[in-house]
Enzyme design. Structure first.
Site, mmCIF file in Angstrom:
data_model
loop_
_atom_site.group_PDB
_atom_site.id
_atom_site.type_symbol
_atom_site.label_atom_id
_atom_site.label_comp_id
_atom_site.label_asym_id
_atom_site.label_seq_id
_atom_site.Cartn_x
_atom_site.Cartn_y
_atom_site.Cartn_z
ATOM 1 N N TYR A 1 -10.222 4.440 9.098
ATOM 2 C CA TYR A 1 -11.658 3.937 9.160
ATOM 3 C C TYR A 1 -12.335 4.488 10.353
ATOM 4 O O TYR A 1 -13.789 4.853 10.115
ATOM 5 C CB TYR A 1 -11.692 2.144 9.611
ATOM 6 C CG TYR A 1 -11.279 1.445 8.380
ATOM 7 C CD1 TYR A 1 -10.284 1.383 7.774
ATOM 8 C CD2 TYR A 1 -12.597 0.478 8.160
ATOM 9 C CE1 TYR A 1 -10.093 0.430 6.745
ATOM 10 C CE2 TYR A 1 -12.297 -0.373 7.252
ATOM 11 C CZ TYR A 1 -10.991 -0.394 6.181
ATOM 12 O OH TYR A 1 -10.884 -1.247 5.298
ATOM 13 N N LYS B 1 4.031 2.948 7.337
ATOM 14 C CA LYS B 1 4.603 3.655 6.182
ATOM 15 C C LYS B 1 5.445 4.872 6.963
ATOM 16 O O LYS B 1 4.831 6.039 6.845
ATOM 17 C CB LYS B 1 3.337 4.340 5.200
ATOM 18 C CG LYS B 1 3.689 5.094 4.064
ATOM 19 C CD LYS B 1 4.461 4.244 2.903
ATOM 20 C CE LYS B 1 4.867 5.108 1.771
ATOM 21 N NZ LYS B 1 5.560 4.295 0.861
ATOM 22 N N ASP C 1 4.334 -0.699 0.965
ATOM 23 C CA ASP C 1 4.425 -0.869 -0.266
ATOM 24 C C ASP C 1 5.661 -2.218 -0.525
ATOM 25 O O ASP C 1 4.979 -3.137 -1.324
ATOM 26 C CB ASP C 1 5.084 0.312 -1.133
ATOM 27 C CG ASP C 1 6.178 0.975 -0.571
ATOM 28 O OD1 ASP C 1 6.513 0.712 0.661
ATOM 29 O OD2 ASP C 1 6.860 1.938 -1.017
ATOM 30 N N ASP D 1 -6.332 -4.307 6.046
ATOM 31 C CA ASP D 1 -7.526 -4.764 4.765
ATOM 32 C C ASP D 1 -6.972 -5.086 3.862
ATOM 33 O O ASP D 1 -7.287 -6.062 3.188
ATOM 34 C CB ASP D 1 -8.385 -3.268 4.899
ATOM 35 C CG ASP D 1 -9.379 -3.501 3.898
ATOM 36 O OD1 ASP D 1 -10.204 -4.660 3.819
ATOM 37 O OD2 ASP D 1 -9.701 -2.718 2.992
ATOM 38 N N ASP E 1 -6.249 -9.391 2.162
ATOM 39 C CA ASP E 1 -6.675 -9.688 0.718
ATOM 40 C C ASP E 1 -5.673 -10.347 -0.054
ATOM 41 O O ASP E 1 -5.965 -11.332 -0.712
ATOM 42 C CB ASP E 1 -7.289 -8.495 0.053
ATOM 43 C CG ASP E 1 -8.874 -8.395 0.367
ATOM 44 O OD1 ASP E 1 -9.461 -8.741 1.270
ATOM 45 O OD2 ASP E 1 -9.776 -8.081 -0.577
HETATM 46 C C1 IPM Z 1 -13.123 -6.500 5.307
HETATM 47 C C2 IPM Z 1 -13.949 -5.607 4.329
HETATM 48 C C3 IPM Z 1 -14.626 -4.564 5.100
HETATM 49 C C4 IPM Z 1 -13.327 -3.649 5.672
HETATM 50 C C5 IPM Z 1 -15.412 -3.616 4.454
HETATM 51 C C6 IPM Z 1 -16.581 -4.432 3.848
HETATM 52 C C7 IPM Z 1 -16.092 -2.521 5.130
HETATM 53 O O1 IPM Z 1 -13.260 -5.260 3.305
HETATM 54 O O2 IPM Z 1 -13.498 -7.131 6.533
HETATM 55 O O3 IPM Z 1 -11.904 -6.686 5.152
HETATM 56 O O4 IPM Z 1 -12.930 -2.899 4.754
HETATM 57 O O5 IPM Z 1 -12.743 -3.903 6.806
HETATM 58 MG MG MG Z 2 -11.271 -6.174 3.108
#
Ligand code: IPM
Ligand code: MG
Length: 358
Positions: A142, A191, A223, A247, A251
């Site tokens: 990032y 990884k 993975d 990240d 999710d």
């Molecule tokens: C998160 C989001 C952000 C990230 C984006 C919106 C930049 O997906 O906070 O997880 O990738 O960190």
């Molecule tokens: Mg995210």
């Protein structure tokens, strides 16, 4: 006590969910005799429109002077051109990097009354899912060097994943400390079969592990971790991982709890200062309709009380009040199921207030 909170409502549903959260904070403040002072600041798409930049200098400066930051959400289709020079997401990276918030805590908790919302089978969910993802937030790909290049006349692009041992050590420590407060199990995700930066990561985790003999540690390739999260999520307690893997896996972890609209997050650095935001986005499709779920932001405020202000009892009260509202059958559209009572953003916020005052 007086606490200064920098508030960034942002875009889309951000302002709506933040409004309910500020009401909750005020209510808790009244009940326990704390004064929360708010300074509203611009960041994200709305800042691009008004100031020409996603993160105006004065926003960052004011955040740094506050005791904590509460953020709604940033982004939306209006600013979605990935080739644009200024993008709302830059605000997030600028805030994280600019305030050295290198640690992102993302609890993925399955709320018992919302069990049916999980896409996983009952046999996999068992007695519940309770995972905390500890994501490194100011390093790795990032923040690494990136650019465009042309080699032998062929256009290309690159991004770089880079970590030093200090960056890994400090996030590892938080991973272990978090595990110590929970079920003492830590899974480090990397990884290392491919990436040199992961091999460094793994060796630092091993080193820090010696300081926490009570914590059971294992290493998992990313993975495999993605697969294990849906195959047997109950094997996880704390997951510590790099910025990008965190990240992605956070999710996934949130989705399996079925409550992506419910999950809060805390971004922390040295000391007690932190930035708190729901893990969901700005949901532009439902913005302004009064139907967004404010509970993730309200729960983020609860994390703020706990981590930045050390107000454990107050934080707990917010959590139990939210749970009570769910137990009483109230739902916003995103978590609605048969037989439940559908309510809007304001109504569910007010129901939480009633529970707090009870
Ligand atoms: C998160 C989001 C952000 C990230 C984006 C919106 C930049 O997906 O906070 O997880 O990738 O960190
Ligand atoms: Mg995210």
């Amino acid at each position: 006590m007086n606490y200064k909170i920098a508030v960034i409502p942002g875009d889309g549903i951000g302002p709506e969910v933040v409004e309910q959260t500020v009401n909750v904070l005020n209510c808790v403040g009244d009940k326990f005799n704390h004064v929360f002072e708010y300074e509203y600041l611009l960041a994200g798409g709305c800042a691009i429109d008004e100031k020409g930049t996603a993160l105006p200098e004065e926003t960052l400066e004011s955040c740094k002077k506050a005791d904590a930051v509460l953020l709604g959400a940033v982004g939306g289709p209006k600013w979605d051109d990935p080739n644009a020079k200024t993008r709302p997401e830059q605000a997030l990276l600028g805030l994280r990097g600019g305030m050295n918030l290198y640690c992102n805590l993302r609890p993925a908790l399955l709320y018992a009354p919302l069990k049916d919302a999980s896409p996983l089978k009952d046999s996999i969910i068992g007695d519940g899912i309770d995972i905390c993802v500890v994501r490194e937030l100011t390093g790795g790909i990032y923040f690494g060097e990136r650019g465009r290049e042309e080699i032998n006349g062929i256009k290309g692009a690159y991004d770089t994943e880079r970590y030093n041992i200090e960056e890994v050590r400090r996030i590892a420590k938080i991973g272990f400390e978090t595990a110590m407060k929970r079920n003492k199990k830590l899974t480090s995700v990397d990884k290392a079969n491919i990436l040199e930066s992961s091999r460094l990561w793994r060796s630092v985790i091993e080193e820090v592990a010696r300081e926490y003999p009570e914590v059971e540690v294992n290493h998992m390739y990313v993975d495999n971790a993605a697969m294990q999260l849906v195959r047997d999520p109950r094997q996880f307690d704390v997951i510590v991982t790099s910025n990008m893997f965190g990240d992605i896996l956070s999710d996934e972890a949130s989705m399996i709890t079925g409550s992506i609209g419910m999950l809060p997050s805390a971004s922390l650095g040295e000391g007690t200062f932190g930035m708190y935001e729901p893990i969901h986005g700005s949901a532009p499709d439902i913005a302004g309709k009064g139907i967004a779920n404010p509970l993730a932001t309200i729960l983020s405020a609860s994390m703020m009380l706990k981590f930045s202000f050390n107000l454990e009892e107050e934080a707990k009260l917010i959590e139990t009040s939210v749970l009570k509202v769910l137990e009483n059958g109230y739902r916003t559209g995103d978590i609605m199921s048969d037989g439940m009572k559908l309510v809007g953003t304001k109504e569910i916020g007010e129901l939480v207030l009633q529970e707090i005052l009870r």
